[in-house]
Design an enzyme around this catalytic site. Structure first.
Site, PDB file in Angstrom:
ATOM      1  N   GLN A 207      71.613  69.345  25.543  1.00  0.00           N
ATOM      2  CA  GLN A 207      72.352  68.115  25.790  1.00  0.00           C
ATOM      3  C   GLN A 207      73.773  68.461  26.206  1.00  0.00           C
ATOM      4  O   GLN A 207      74.428  69.279  25.565  1.00  0.00           O
ATOM      5  CB  GLN A 207      72.358  67.260  24.520  1.00  0.00           C
ATOM      6  CG  GLN A 207      70.981  66.816  24.062  1.00  0.00           C
ATOM      7  CD  GLN A 207      70.998  66.294  22.634  1.00  0.00           C
ATOM      8  OE1 GLN A 207      71.376  67.017  21.708  1.00  0.00           O
ATOM      9  NE2 GLN A 207      70.594  65.051  22.439  1.00  0.00           N
ATOM     10  N   ASP A 251      66.736  61.819  29.689  1.00  0.00           N
ATOM     11  CA  ASP A 251      67.514  60.817  28.946  1.00  0.00           C
ATOM     12  C   ASP A 251      68.936  60.716  29.492  1.00  0.00           C
ATOM     13  O   ASP A 251      69.915  60.652  28.735  1.00  0.00           O
ATOM     14  CB  ASP A 251      67.563  61.172  27.454  1.00  0.00           C
ATOM     15  CG  ASP A 251      66.174  61.331  26.845  1.00  0.00           C
ATOM     16  OD1 ASP A 251      65.221  60.701  27.339  1.00  0.00           O
ATOM     17  OD2 ASP A 251      66.046  62.096  25.870  1.00  0.00           O
ATOM     18  N   ARG A 311      62.422  55.764  27.762  1.00  0.00           N
ATOM     19  CA  ARG A 311      61.687  55.902  26.512  1.00  0.00           C
ATOM     20  C   ARG A 311      62.606  55.432  25.390  1.00  0.00           C
ATOM     21  O   ARG A 311      63.841  55.480  25.518  1.00  0.00           O
ATOM     22  CB  ARG A 311      61.227  57.343  26.287  1.00  0.00           C
ATOM     23  CG  ARG A 311      62.321  58.408  26.276  1.00  0.00           C
ATOM     24  CD  ARG A 311      61.725  59.785  26.053  1.00  0.00           C
ATOM     25  NE  ARG A 311      62.735  60.836  25.981  1.00  0.00           N
ATOM     26  CZ  ARG A 311      62.487  62.079  25.569  1.00  0.00           C
ATOM     27  NH1 ARG A 311      61.259  62.413  25.177  1.00  0.00           N
ATOM     28  NH2 ARG A 311      63.439  62.997  25.540  1.00  0.00           N
ATOM     29  N   TRP A 313      64.778  55.612  22.399  1.00  0.00           N
ATOM     30  CA  TRP A 313      65.463  56.495  21.464  1.00  0.00           C
ATOM     31  C   TRP A 313      65.458  55.862  20.067  1.00  0.00           C
ATOM     32  O   TRP A 313      65.314  56.553  19.064  1.00  0.00           O
ATOM     33  CB  TRP A 313      66.893  56.740  21.955  1.00  0.00           C
ATOM     34  CG  TRP A 313      67.672  57.724  21.139  1.00  0.00           C
ATOM     35  CD1 TRP A 313      67.186  58.619  20.231  1.00  0.00           C
ATOM     36  CD2 TRP A 313      69.094  57.914  21.156  1.00  0.00           C
ATOM     37  NE1 TRP A 313      68.213  59.363  19.691  1.00  0.00           N
ATOM     38  CE2 TRP A 313      69.388  58.947  20.237  1.00  0.00           C
ATOM     39  CE3 TRP A 313      70.129  57.323  21.866  1.00  0.00           C
ATOM     40  CZ2 TRP A 313      70.702  59.377  20.009  1.00  0.00           C
ATOM     41  CZ3 TRP A 313      71.426  57.757  21.644  1.00  0.00           C
ATOM     42  CH2 TRP A 313      71.705  58.777  20.727  1.00  0.00           C
TER      43      TRP A 313
END
Length: 390
Positions: A207, A251, A311, A313
């Site tokens: 990330q 994401d 999606r 989280w």
């Protein structure tokens, strides 16, 4: 588009006129698509509306009195003369601090961080103008009053001519948290950014946030956000993204803001998931609205069928794509799983493109019966903080 050819006889000409005239007269309605890559529909608009170029993939019929730009239809290029022209911003607006990384002059700042420090602790409206350059800085913006940051550009209406880039390469694991990994962490409320490129160049494997948008009533106009995983942390508050470019793979738009993405390019540079919304309760106002935007591949990326719209989280994630172009990068299922026991609200409405077929969507998908409005997302006072010229 009609193609004029040499006469081939009166009868043939008459038949051609009868067959093709209705096609030539077809016009796109208010707010409908009127051009873009591969567009085969009407390229002119009904009376009072102008086909406005947003990007090479998409153009839209907007009120002639509210928009000005260059229009690119599928087979022609024309110039409109509506009100908000593609202006340049190449010098410091009156009253703003100046950042010039190279050739800094007296009274100017060589780094963005120095200019932010110079703002002090007041709460009056302030602004900063940044000259062209790549600024290798890691910033937290926490000014107490309204703040606007402008980047040098020859086209204020788009990200395509941006000349200011803020970049660094730290991951969340290295920095200690998502917020700390951000190239720019913007905590300030009433914040606006124009024509800035935000980059976290860490790449795949962790990330690594380009921007954490962590304040209420923030607006981003003609900005670019690039990363790979967790590019844009649209974390909280009311947020507006207009004519922006957002790139990533996993994401790469995530958080729990009430965010509107209008006329944006959402570009995947790897297989993965565009959104990971973190709405948790039914009273939570978090909602990601993608309106008149284009979902596509980043330059050079081979991601046909490898991209999911989102999606969850958190269990009550809420996202809608409306009036947008979903290209063939979108997987037929559209949506996929993440949080256990999730019952998200994942909707689509009036989209087009090879990826817009909803017949094979995941069970999370719900067909919307109408588009979401800005009033619904933010309440009726949104024009007090949104730059409505965009």
């Amino acid at each position: 588009m009609l193609v004029h050819r040499p006469p081939v006889g009166a009868l043939t000409a008459l038949l051609s006129a009868l067959i093709l005239a209705p096609l030539a007269q077809a016009q796109a309605g208010a707010w409908e698509q009127c051009g873009g890559s591969g567009w085969a529909g009407a390229t002119t608009c009904i009376s009072g509306y102008t086909c406005v170029y947003s990007n090479e993939w998409y153009s839209q019929c907007l009120l002639a009195s509210t928009t000005t730009t260059t229009t690119k239809a599928a087979t022609t290029t024309t110039t409109t003369t509506a009100a908000a022209s593609t202006a340049s911003r190449t010098s410091t607006p009156s009253g703003c601090l100046t950042v010039r990384g190279s050739g800094t002059k007296s009274g100017e700042y060589s780094t963005i961080a120095a200019a932010l420090t110079a703002l002090g602790s007041t709460t009056t409206s302030k602004c900063i103008f940044i000259y062209s350059g790549t600024y290798s800085e890691k910033l937290t913006i926490n000014y107490g009053g309204p703040l606007t940051i402008y980047g040098y550009t020859t086209n204020t209406g788009s990200y395509t001519s941006n000349a200011v880039t803020i970049t660094q390469t730290q991951s969340s694991a290295q920095a200690g948290s998502l917020d700390a990994s951000s190239t720019v962490n913007i905590v300030s409320a009433n914040f606006k950014a124009y024509n800035i490129n935000f980059v976290n160049g860490y790449g795949a494997g962790a990330q690594a946030v380009a921007v954490t948008a962590n304040g209420n009533k923030q607006g981003y106009y003609g900005c670019s956000f690039k990363g790979y995983q967790d590019t844009l942390y649209a974390k909280s508050g009311l947020q507006y993204y207009s004519n922006c470019y957002i790139e990533g793979a996993v994401d790469y738009i995530f958080g729990k803001a009430a965010a509107w993405f209008g006329e944006c390019i959402i570009a995947s540079n790897g297989g993965g998931y565009i959104t990971a919304n973190s709405r948790e309760t039914s009273s939570d106002t978090s909602w990601y609205v993608f309106d008149h935007s284009t979902i596509t591949a980043a330059s050079g990326a081979s991601v046909v069928g490898k991209v999911y719209l989102g999606r969850p989280w958190r269990v009550l994630a809420r996202v809608i794509y409306q009036n947008s172009v979903l290209t063939n990068v979108v997987n037929a299922a559209g949506w996929t799983t993440m949080a256990d026991g999730a019952t998200p609200i994942f909707q689509e409405y009036n989209n087009s493109g090879a990826g817009s077929d909803t017949s094979k969507r995941h069970a999370y998908f719900t067909a919307a019966t109408s588009a979401v409005s800005k009033n619904t997302l933010w309440g009726s006072d949104w024009q007090s903080w949104v730059d409505t010229s965009y």
